[in-house]
Scaffold this motif. Structure first.
Motif, PDB file in Angstrom:
ATOM      1  N   ARG A   1       0.818  -1.215   0.000  1.00 60.08           N
ATOM      2  CA  ARG A   1       0.000   0.000   0.000  1.00 60.08           C
ATOM      3  C   ARG A   1       0.850   1.262   0.000  1.00 60.08           C
ATOM      4  O   ARG A   1       0.443   2.298  -0.537  1.00 60.08           O
ATOM      5  N   LYS A   2       2.057   1.193   0.574  1.00 61.98           N
ATOM      6  CA  LYS A   2       2.928   2.366   0.549  1.00 61.98           C
ATOM      7  C   LYS A   2       3.323   2.714  -0.883  1.00 61.98           C
ATOM      8  O   LYS A   2       3.345   3.892  -1.261  1.00 61.98           O
ATOM      9  N   LYS A   3       3.624   1.703  -1.695  1.00 62.32           N
ATOM     10  CA  LYS A   3       3.957   1.965  -3.091  1.00 62.32           C
ATOM     11  C   LYS A   3       2.740   2.478  -3.853  1.00 62.32           C
ATOM     12  O   LYS A   3       2.868   3.351  -4.710  1.00 62.32           O
ATOM     13  N   LEU A   4       1.568   1.923  -3.548  1.00 60.79           N
ATOM     14  CA  LEU A   4       0.356   2.407  -4.205  1.00 60.79           C
ATOM     15  C   LEU A   4       0.115   3.875  -3.870  1.00 60.79           C
ATOM     16  O   LEU A   4      -0.226   4.675  -4.757  1.00 60.79           O
ATOM     17  N   ASN A   5       0.299   4.261  -2.619  1.00 66.27           N
ATOM     18  CA  ASN A   5       0.121   5.661  -2.255  1.00 66.27           C
ATOM     19  C   ASN A   5       1.191   6.547  -2.873  1.00 66.27           C
ATOM     20  O   ASN A   5       0.959   7.727  -3.158  1.00 66.27           O
ATOM     21  N   ARG A   6       2.383   6.001  -3.104  1.00 68.86           N
ATOM     22  CA  ARG A   6       3.421   6.770  -3.793  1.00 68.86           C
ATOM     23  C   ARG A   6       3.001   7.038  -5.240  1.00 68.86           C
ATOM     24  O   ARG A   6       3.185   8.140  -5.765  1.00 68.86           O
TER      25      ARG A   6
END
Length: 361
Positions: free
Chosen positions: A287-292
């Motif tokens: 999810r951190k990459k998705l939010n990035r």
């Protein structure tokens, strides 16, 4: 018949019958009664799943659709491997998911192709329009990826995502290696021509991805067929309607009831098997990459409920995804006076509705 297929068939036969319980309604004016029976909620039932599919579509539209182009990439298993996969569905479907997703990711990360990590929503289908066993996976893929240093968005070049011939060859090679490693006995019994032919991989641009996601959502909570009318012919056979994929025109096949059941039941999934999977930065663990990625598109991040409570700079700075409301079904109308009926009783599976029907309102 395998026990799993018998279990599913018994669920479908009990769906919306007194065997699963239900509700009793009565008209306040004329006293007419109406029974509303409970659903089986089995994912293979043609009658069930529409409400769950609509709720799933709302959640995925908010989470997966970004302001970019999308592609629908389909990986199809060769016919010579389908008999083995039908006999080993859990192991076969896992290999199909793993190797096809890895093939997409490997070519996407290749600096000569795109040089970026991809995200994929994969949905397993095992049927054709005539219910023939035809295992394949549809991937909804954004038209680009996150650069390997995670600092920029790398768009796809031109009107295609990745070249399909190298993608097909790499998919075949990965499947060959996985099958040889994990199922050596079955691998030895397969004809060698399978590994020399080109496997079918199709890639198509689908615009914003919304219509493709709506199409895929129809089969998330259903298997092989929707709730369509069947015509019984004078000779005892059943007319199965479908749309011809080549011409786009309505067509039909006349099948014996046993053949229709055989075609339908071969698409029953193993118990607890997930036909929908997320890969890359679509995966919940990324999810951190998705939010990035969302930040690169100037889209608000997706936050969990605890994160929303801990960080409150303003409602406009993050996107809050509320679960869809489960509104109760409206009461039925009286067939005589067309007025809403009143609920007067509920019975559970295994109980008899006769005591409720005989009770005074």
């Amino acid at each position: 018949m395998p026990a799993r297929q018998r279990e599913v068939l018994e669920c479908i036969l009990r769906c919306r019958t007194p065997a699963l319980g239900g509700q009793l309604f009565a008209c306040p004016d004329c006293g007419a009664h109406h029974f509303r029976y409970h659903s089986c909620n089995d994912r293979h039932c043609p009658l069930c799943g529409q409400t769950d599919a609509d709720a799933w579509l709302v959640r995925q539209e908010s989470r997966l659709l970004l302001p970019t182009s999308y592609f629908l990439v389909t990986f199809t298993l060769p016919e010579a491997l389908r008999q083995w996969m039908r006999s080993h569905p859990r192991a076969g479907y896992d290999l199909l998911f793993q190797t096809s997703a890895q093939a997409l990711q490997d070519l996407g990360r290749n600096p000569k192709r795109m040089g970026a990590s991809l995200a994929m929503l994969g949905i397993l289908h095992t049927w054709s329009r005539t219910l023939i066993y035809h295992p394949h996976i549809h991937y909804l893929v954004p038209g680009g990826g996150l650069s390997l240093d995670q600092r920029q968005w790398v768009p796809a070049k031109g009107k295609f995502l990745l070249p399909v011939f190298p993608l097909s060859d790499h998919f075949r090679h990965l499947f060959y290696q996985a099958l040889q490693k994990h199922h050596p006995d079955e691998w030895r019994g397969l004809p060698g021509k399978i590994w020399k032919q080109r496997w079918v991989v199709h890639s198509q641009a689908v615009g914003s991805g919304q219509q493709a996601l709506q199409y895929l959502s129809r089969y998330i909570f259903k298997t092989a067929t929707g709730n369509r009318p069947l015509i019984r012919l004078p000779d005892g056979r059943v007319r199965w309607p479908y749309r011809d994929s080549a011409t786009g025109q309505p067509a039909h096949q006349n099948l014996t009831p046993e053949e229709l059941l055989r075609r339908f039941l071969q698409h029953v999934l193993p118990s607890g098997y997930h036909r929908v999977r997320l890969f890359g930065w679509f995966h919940p663990a990324s999810r951190k990459k998705l939010n990035r990625v969302r930040a690169l598109f100037r889209e608000p991040p997706l936050l969990s409920q605890p994160e929303q409570q801990a960080w409150q700079p303003g409602e406009e700075l993050f996107q809050k995804i509320d679960p869809p409301e489960n509104k109760p079904a409206p009461p039925p109308q009286c067939p005589r006076c067309k007025k809403p009926m009143l609920l007067i009783g509920v019975w559970r599976a295994g109980e008899s509705p006769l005591a409720i029907a005989r009770a005074p309102p």
